[in-house]
Structures are given as structure tokens and as C-alpha cells.
Scaffold this motif. Structure first.
Motif, PDB file in Angstrom:
ATOM      1  N   HIS A  86      21.696  32.520  27.237  1.00  0.00           N
ATOM      2  CA  HIS A  86      22.372  31.523  26.397  1.00  0.00           C
ATOM      3  C   HIS A  86      23.267  32.218  25.369  1.00  0.00           C
ATOM      4  CE1 HIS A  86      23.235  28.175  23.824  1.00  0.00           C
ATOM      5  NE2 HIS A  86      22.557  28.701  22.819  1.00  0.00           N
ATOM      6  N   GLY A  87      24.526  31.771  25.321  1.00  0.00           N
ATOM      7  CA  GLY A  87      25.466  32.335  24.354  1.00  0.00           C
ATOM      8  C   GLY A  87      26.039  33.682  24.765  1.00  0.00           C
ATOM      9  N   ARG A  88      25.701  34.129  25.963  1.00  0.00           N
ATOM     10  CA  ARG A  88      26.172  35.455  26.390  1.00  0.00           C
ATOM     11  C   ARG A  88      27.174  35.329  27.541  1.00  0.00           C
ATOM     12  NH1 ARG A  88      22.821  38.607  23.349  1.00  0.00           N
ATOM     13  NH2 ARG A  88      20.628  38.017  23.195  1.00  0.00           N
ATOM     14  N   ARG A  89      27.771  36.485  27.864  1.00  0.00           N
ATOM     15  CA  ARG A  89      28.773  36.530  28.930  1.00  0.00           C
ATOM     16  C   ARG A  89      28.160  37.102  30.198  1.00  0.00           C
ATOM     17  NH1 ARG A  89      32.036  40.548  28.199  1.00  0.00           N
ATOM     18  NH2 ARG A  89      30.855  41.344  26.418  1.00  0.00           N
ATOM     19  N   VAL A  90      28.400  36.421  31.297  1.00  0.00           N
ATOM     20  CA  VAL A  90      27.932  36.910  32.590  1.00  0.00           C
ATOM     21  C   VAL A  90      29.154  37.104  33.488  1.00  0.00           C
ATOM     22  CG1 VAL A  90      26.675  36.268  34.700  1.00  0.00           C
ATOM     23  CG2 VAL A  90      25.649  35.840  32.447  1.00  0.00           C
ATOM     24  N   MET A  91      29.147  38.187  34.241  1.00  0.00           N
ATOM     25  CA  MET A  91      30.190  38.358  35.248  1.00  0.00           C
ATOM     26  C   MET A  91      29.517  38.566  36.593  1.00  0.00           C
ATOM     27  SD  MET A  91      33.247  41.151  35.286  1.00  0.00           S
ATOM     28  CE  MET A  91      34.328  41.345  36.678  1.00  0.00           C
ATOM     29  N   THR A  92      29.938  37.771  37.566  1.00  0.00           N
ATOM     30  CA  THR A  92      29.388  37.896  38.918  1.00  0.00           C
ATOM     31  C   THR A  92      30.464  38.486  39.830  1.00  0.00           C
ATOM     32  OG1 THR A  92      30.141  35.759  39.744  1.00  0.00           O
ATOM     33  CG2 THR A  92      28.075  35.770  38.484  1.00  0.00           C
ATOM     34  N   VAL A  93      30.086  38.704  41.074  1.00  0.00           N
ATOM     35  CA  VAL A  93      31.045  39.287  42.022  1.00  0.00           C
ATOM     36  C   VAL A  93      32.280  38.409  42.169  1.00  0.00           C
ATOM     37  CG1 VAL A  93      29.976  38.240  44.086  1.00  0.00           C
ATOM     38  CG2 VAL A  93      31.165  40.455  44.272  1.00  0.00           C
ATOM     39  N   GLU A  94      32.112  37.094  41.977  1.00  0.00           N
ATOM     40  CA  GLU A  94      33.265  36.196  42.091  1.00  0.00           C
ATOM     41  C   GLU A  94      34.287  36.444  40.983  1.00  0.00           C
ATOM     42  OE1 GLU A  94      30.105  35.214  42.310  1.00  0.00           O
ATOM     43  OE2 GLU A  94      29.842  33.904  44.050  1.00  0.00           O
ATOM     44  N   GLY A  95      33.835  37.102  39.908  1.00  0.00           N
ATOM     45  CA  GLY A  95      34.738  37.347  38.783  1.00  0.00           C
ATOM     46  C   GLY A  95      35.557  38.623  38.927  1.00  0.00           C
ATOM     47  N   LEU A  96      35.324  39.365  39.989  1.00  0.00           N
ATOM     48  CA  LEU A  96      36.047  40.636  40.152  1.00  0.00           C
ATOM     49  C   LEU A  96      37.521  40.393  40.492  1.00  0.00           C
ATOM     50  CD1 LEU A  96      33.505  42.869  42.156  1.00  0.00           C
ATOM     51  CD2 LEU A  96      34.313  43.246  39.817  1.00  0.00           C
ATOM     52  N   GLU A  97      37.748  39.463  41.416  1.00  0.00           N
ATOM     53  CA  GLU A  97      39.112  39.182  41.849  1.00  0.00           C
ATOM     54  C   GLU A  97      39.889  38.497  40.723  1.00  0.00           C
ATOM     55  OE1 GLU A  97      39.275  36.906  45.554  1.00  0.00           O
ATOM     56  OE2 GLU A  97      41.148  36.041  44.800  1.00  0.00           O
ATOM     57  N   ARG A  98      41.102  38.946  40.489  1.00  0.00           N
ATOM     58  CA  ARG A  98      41.942  38.345  39.443  1.00  0.00           C
ATOM     59  C   ARG A  98      43.272  37.890  40.040  1.00  0.00           C
ATOM     60  NH1 ARG A  98      40.207  40.110  34.156  1.00  0.00           N
ATOM     61  NH2 ARG A  98      37.981  39.651  34.302  1.00  0.00           N
ATOM     62  N   ASP A  99      43.578  36.611  39.923  1.00  0.00           N
ATOM     63  CA  ASP A  99      44.845  36.051  40.403  1.00  0.00           C
ATOM     64  C   ASP A  99      45.142  36.465  41.849  1.00  0.00           C
ATOM     65  OD1 ASP A  99      45.158  35.092  37.785  1.00  0.00           O
ATOM     66  OD2 ASP A  99      46.070  36.986  37.153  1.00  0.00           O
ATOM     67  N   GLY A 100      44.117  36.359  42.679  1.00  0.00           N
ATOM     68  CA  GLY A 100      44.322  36.670  44.093  1.00  0.00           C
ATOM     69  C   GLY A 100      44.395  38.153  44.392  1.00  0.00           C
ATOM     70  N   LYS A 101      44.173  38.972  43.372  1.00  0.00           N
ATOM     71  CA  LYS A 101      44.251  40.424  43.573  1.00  0.00           C
ATOM     72  C   LYS A 101      42.851  41.005  43.483  1.00  0.00           C
ATOM     73  CE  LYS A 101      47.269  44.184  41.957  1.00  0.00           C
ATOM     74  NZ  LYS A 101      46.233  45.162  42.010  1.00  0.00           N
ATOM     75  N   LEU A 102      42.508  41.798  44.496  1.00  0.00           N
ATOM     76  CA  LEU A 102      41.176  42.387  44.506  1.00  0.00           C
ATOM     77  C   LEU A 102      41.026  43.420  43.393  1.00  0.00           C
ATOM     78  CD1 LEU A 102      40.503  43.048  48.324  1.00  0.00           C
ATOM     79  CD2 LEU A 102      39.756  41.098  46.921  1.00  0.00           C
ATOM     80  N   ASP A 103      39.819  43.502  42.859  1.00  0.00           N
ATOM     81  CA  ASP A 103      39.488  44.572  41.929  1.00  0.00           C
ATOM     82  C   ASP A 103      39.483  45.877  42.730  1.00  0.00           C
ATOM     83  OD1 ASP A 103      38.037  45.057  39.087  1.00  0.00           O
ATOM     84  OD2 ASP A 103      37.064  46.319  40.600  1.00  0.00           O
ATOM     85  N   PRO A 104      39.832  47.002  42.101  1.00  0.00           N
ATOM     86  CA  PRO A 104      39.802  48.280  42.834  1.00  0.00           C
ATOM     87  C   PRO A 104      38.466  48.537  43.533  1.00  0.00           C
ATOM     88  CG  PRO A 104      40.858  48.590  40.716  1.00  0.00           C
ATOM     89  CD  PRO A 104      40.364  47.170  40.740  1.00  0.00           C
ATOM     90  N   ILE A 105      37.366  48.092  42.956  1.00  0.00           N
ATOM     91  CA  ILE A 105      36.064  48.346  43.592  1.00  0.00           C
ATOM     92  C   ILE A 105      35.963  47.556  44.907  1.00  0.00           C
ATOM     93  CG2 ILE A 105      34.658  46.555  42.425  1.00  0.00           C
ATOM     94  CD1 ILE A 105      33.413  50.093  42.810  1.00  0.00           C
ATOM     95  N   GLN A 106      36.513  46.341  44.908  1.00  0.00           N
ATOM     96  CA  GLN A 106      36.500  45.546  46.154  1.00  0.00           C
ATOM     97  C   GLN A 106      37.382  46.201  47.216  1.00  0.00           C
ATOM     98  OE1 GLN A 106      37.769  41.952  43.993  1.00  0.00           O
ATOM     99  NE2 GLN A 106      36.008  40.904  44.904  1.00  0.00           N
ATOM    100  N   GLU A 107      38.541  46.653  46.762  1.00  0.00           N
ATOM    101  CA  GLU A 107      39.454  47.320  47.674  1.00  0.00           C
ATOM    102  C   GLU A 107      38.798  48.580  48.249  1.00  0.00           C
ATOM    103  OE1 GLU A 107      43.423  47.495  45.883  1.00  0.00           O
ATOM    104  OE2 GLU A 107      43.802  49.189  47.258  1.00  0.00           O
ATOM    105  N   GLY A 108      38.069  49.296  47.386  1.00  0.00           N
ATOM    106  CA  GLY A 108      37.380  50.516  47.812  1.00  0.00           C
ATOM    107  C   GLY A 108      36.360  50.230  48.900  1.00  0.00           C
ATOM    108  N   PHE A 109      35.590  49.169  48.719  1.00  0.00           N
ATOM    109  CA  PHE A 109      34.574  48.832  49.737  1.00  0.00           C
ATOM    110  C   PHE A 109      35.243  48.447  51.054  1.00  0.00           C
ATOM    111  CE2 PHE A 109      30.113  48.822  48.351  1.00  0.00           C
ATOM    112  CZ  PHE A 109      30.278  49.290  47.059  1.00  0.00           C
ATOM    113  N   MET A 110      36.415  47.807  50.958  1.00  0.00           N
ATOM    114  CA  MET A 110      37.128  47.412  52.167  1.00  0.00           C
ATOM    115  C   MET A 110      37.709  48.650  52.860  1.00  0.00           C
ATOM    116  SD  MET A 110      40.030  44.474  52.324  1.00  0.00           S
ATOM    117  CE  MET A 110      41.395  45.447  51.722  1.00  0.00           C
TER     118      MET A 110
END
Lengths: 291, 156
Positions: free
Chosen positions: B70-94
Motif C-alpha cells: 500500500h502506497g508503494r510502487r510496483v513494477m511488473t514485467v508488463e512495465g518494461l516495454e515503453r511506447d511499443g519499444k522493448l526494454d534492453p533486457i527484453q531485447e537481450g532475452f530475445m
């Protein structure tokens, strides 16, 4: 898995937390990082009526030297201890210890105070705190008291903490010059509890003899064990191999491990002996001595 | 039965819900918010499939109560992608074939992402140490390490 139902409280001050504990008595339990308690609640090894989360109480996370003590706030995360410049530069024994607790993700939540207050002989800080001669500071309705760690562990999952008290700080006497310490743990894999573990803290005298030694053992009996005979034996002796081997034998004699999937009792006792000798050697090296 | 009104900021958006005390963060993420990228593996704080960032630090969300967030920030895997652009970590796994069955992947990526925020150019030993609380039962660690290295290089 879902824990049995309980009520959750998130007090924002120590006095509010203490009032809740006093009100609910044995039916309440303090929640810190939750890395031991929540799994126990989930597999229903434990059941509580009320969880009092101390995670929102400010001022319980620090590691600083003050008045001749290293003071560690009870809610200090293991990860913070690992990153602390003070710990890294002056207390490598604590870095040794924090770095082998569970895994890095768990250490982002797990707290130093919780590791002690849980009263689990398989936890790693108790041995180290026994070797260092630490005390825990405890706050209750009648005020504050300090309990030497060697009087804190009373039995399996049982400590000297009353149900209406909270462990707030760990105090370690700042070791004199020519002191060093080390913690060694044998584990089957990352994240496992110790098959055996040994902490050693030594202070060398001017002539190179051992002035003072502290030895603690992990998972070697129903409570964390302070190897008093071995400590006494070492005082005043030169740290040669024969002496350290004898200290190892004496420490192993203080151990009464239970056989389980990690090994037979004899094997664990032998590992306690070997790790004690190695921890002593590392401690002496860090104290600036030979070997 | 104790209920609590909580608000948790997940991937930048505040979400409110009424939850039981014993409700786990991973269930809040998966069942209340429908973000099923976060997996439940062992459910006993071992495997790291449920890893999310809580106030920026990777934690095992099967062992955090939803009320604790409660009152805190959570980031999940869905939050990695930004504006249709993969996060470097996602690109790395691919690019480095960092996944086989894919079950551990969300947790691995969250831990890898958090590592690279703190340590820009980690050594192989640092990467292996960082992911030591995330288990891959396909034992695909070699490529997982390469994936994190790819992301590190990409971010330089």
C-alpha cells in the motif's frame, strides 16, 4: 498458498506498535521483512490472530558507530548491510554473514533484527552476533532493556523477547585494534539453510597471541551455539595450527546437530569443526596475524 | 475478516482495491489487475518466478502481503516495454535466446533490469550472483547471462 486469516496492523510509531502488542498479547506477532514469518504462515506452520508490521515505523534502519558500539537498526535490510560502506570496510564478518543469507531477492526484504528475533538456530546472524559479543536492545511497555545475545536464545524459535516487546537495535562493541572476524557457511545450494556454519572473532595481543576469541555455530543444535570451551581455550594462546585444530575440536564438541536431509549428525559436527578452524584462520588473517 | 483499502502504483498507474490482510501481492497483481506476466512458481520464496520491483528493488511477490505494498510502487514485467519499444533486457532475452520454456523469464528480466539500474556493466560473476534467487529449470543460465550482458552493452 494462502495463510489462515489474520488481522494486519501497520503502526507508524514504535509506541503504537507496542500498544498493539500489549493489547493482543500472545495472539500477535511482529512482522518485519516477513521472509521467515510469511512462508511459515503460508504453509500454516504458524497461525496468528494479529500481525503488527513494523515496516512503516521510521528510524529503524541504520548501521552506525556511536559511543563505542556498532549500532544496527533492527529493520535494517540485509541488502543495506551488504551495501554499507561502514560494514564493508570495518566489519567483513557481517558482510560474510549477510551475503550468504537466502538469496539476493530475499535479502531485499529480510531484516537483521528479524534474523535474530525469529529464534531459528538455522539463521546466520545469531552465530556471528554470539562471536561478536553483541547485545540486542528491546523496547517494551516498561521501557528499554539490553539483552546480551548469549542470553537471548532460549529454545527452538524461542527467545527472551516477551510478547509485548520489540527488538529495536543490535549493539556490537567496536572491536579493538588487531581484531578480525569471519563467517563461513556450508550450504547445499544458494538459499539453503546451513549444513553447518561457524563465526569467529579474534583480537590479537601485542605479542601476537590471541587475547580474546568469540565463536558461534549455526544450525548445530536447538539454539545457536556459543562455543565457550573453545573460546576459553584460545585465550592467551599463540594462533598456531595445532591450537586452532584443538579449538575446532572443542567447538564441535559443543555442537549437537540433528540429522536431516543435509546430513548425519556426525557429518554436521565434523563440518562445524572444519568451518570453525577455517573461520578462525580467516579471522586471524583479518586481524593482521599470521596463517 | 480484516479488509483493507489499498492503493498501489503498478507500472506507473495507481490502482485501488479492497483486500484481505492475508491476500498476497502476487495475487493482487495477477487476479485483481489481470497482469499475468508475473508467474507463480514454487510459492515458497525459492524460485523467483514471481519477482517484481517494489520501490525499485526486486522482491518475491509471493512472500509480500498486498497490504504491505500500500502506497508503494510496483513494477511488473508488463512495465518494461515503453511506447511499443522493448526494454534492453527484453531485447537481450530475445536476441540471446535467453528463454526456453519461458516460465522463469519474467522474474529473470525483472532481476536483470534492477541489476543494470544499479550496476551499469556487471561482470559475469555479478550477474550470476544477482540471479541466484531466480531458478531456471531448463537450466538455461548460460544464455540468460548472455541476455543480461547484451542489455548491459545496449545501455552503454
Amino acid at each position: 498458498m494462502i495463510p489462515a486469516a489474520f488481522d494486519y496492523h501497520a503502526p507508524e510509531s514504535l509506541s503504537d506498535a507496542l500498544a498493539l502488542l500489549d493489547q493482543h498479547g500472545e495472539d500477535a506477532k511482529v512482522l518485519a521483512g516477513g521472509m521467515s514469518l510469511l512462508p511459515m504462515l503460508k504453509i500454516r506452520l504458524a497461525q496468528v490472530g494479529h500481525l503488527v508490521d513494523i515496516g512503516r515505523i521510521p528510524g529503524l534502519e541504520y548501521a552506525k558507530e556511536e559511543g563505542g558500539f556498532l549500532k544496527i537498526g533492527a529493520a535494517t535490510k540485509e541488502a543495506a548491510l551488504e551495501r554499507s560502506d561502514l560494514i564493508r570496510s570495518k566489519y567483513p564478518i557481517l558482510l560474510d554473514t549477510a551475503a550468504v543469507i537466502a538469496d539476493p531477492l530475499v535479502r531485499n526484504r529480510a531484516t537483521v533484527g528479524g534474523n535474530l528475533a525469529h529464534g531459528d538456530p538455522a539463521n546466520d546472524h545469531p552465530a556471528t552476533m554470539l562471536a561478536l559479543g553483541a547485545s540486542v536492545v528491546v523496547r517494551g511497555p516498561k521501557g528499554e532493556r539490553a539483552i546480551p545475545v548469549d542470553q537471548f536464545f532460549r529454545g527452538l524459535f524461542t527467545t527472551a523477547l516477551a510478547s509485548n516487546e520489540i527488538l529495536t537495535e543490535i549493539r556490537i562493541p567496536v572491536p579493538p585494534a588487531r581484531s578480525g572476524g569471519a563467517y563461513l557457511k556450508l550450504e547445499r545450494k544458494v538459499g539453503d539453510f546451513a549444513t553447518a556454519g561457524a563465526a569467529a572473532q579474534v583480537t590479537l595481543g601485542a605479542g601476537g597471541a590471541i587475547e580474546k576469541a568469540g565463536i558461534g555455530l549455526t544450525n548445530a543444535g536447538p539454539t545457536p551455539i556459543k562455543a565457550v570451551e573453545a573460546e576459553k581455550f584460545l585465550a592467551g594462546k599463540r594462533p598456531d595450527d595445532q591450537t586452532l585444530q584443538e579449538a575446532g575440536r572443542l567447538a564441535a564438541r559443543a555442537a549437537s546437530p540433528s540429522p536431516d536431509r543435509r546430513g548425519a549428525a556426525d557429518y554436521k559436527r565434523e563440518m562445524a569443526r572444519v568451518l570453525t578452524v577455517r573461520a578462525l584462520k580467516a579471522a586471524i588473517r583479518r586481524a593482521g596475524g599470521p596463517s | 475478516m480484516a479488509m483493507h483499502k489499498i492503493t498501489v502504483t503498478v507500472n506507473g498507474t495507481a490502482h485501488s482495491a479492497e483486500v484481505e490482510s492475508r491476500f498476497l501481492l502476487v495475487h493482487f497483481i495477477r487476479e485483481v489487475l489481470g497482469l499475468t506476466g508475473t508467474h507463480i512458481g514454487c510459492d515458497t520464496t525459492h524460485c523467483g518466478a514471481c519477482t517484481v520491483l517494489l520501490d525499485g528493488e526486486p522482491v518475491k511477490s509471493c512472500t509480500v502481503l498486498a497490504v504491505q505494498a500500500h502506497g508503494r510502487r510496483v513494477m511488473t514485467v508488463e512495465g518494461l516495454e515503453r511506447d511499443g519499444k522493448l526494454d534492453p533486457i527484453q531485447e537481450g532475452f530475445m536476441q540471446e535466446h535467453g528463454l526456453q520454456c519461458g516460465f522463469c523469464t519474467p522474474g529473470m528480466m525483472m532481476t536483470g533490469h534492477a541489476l543494470l539500474r544499479r550496476t551499469k556493466n556487471p561482470s559475469e560473476a555479478e550477474i550470476r550472483q544477482a540471479i541466484s534467487g531466480n531458478l531456471c529449470r531448463c537450466t538455461g543460465y548460460v544464455n540468460i547471462v548472455k541476455a543480461v550482458q547484451y542489455a548491459a552493452a545496449k545501455q552503454q
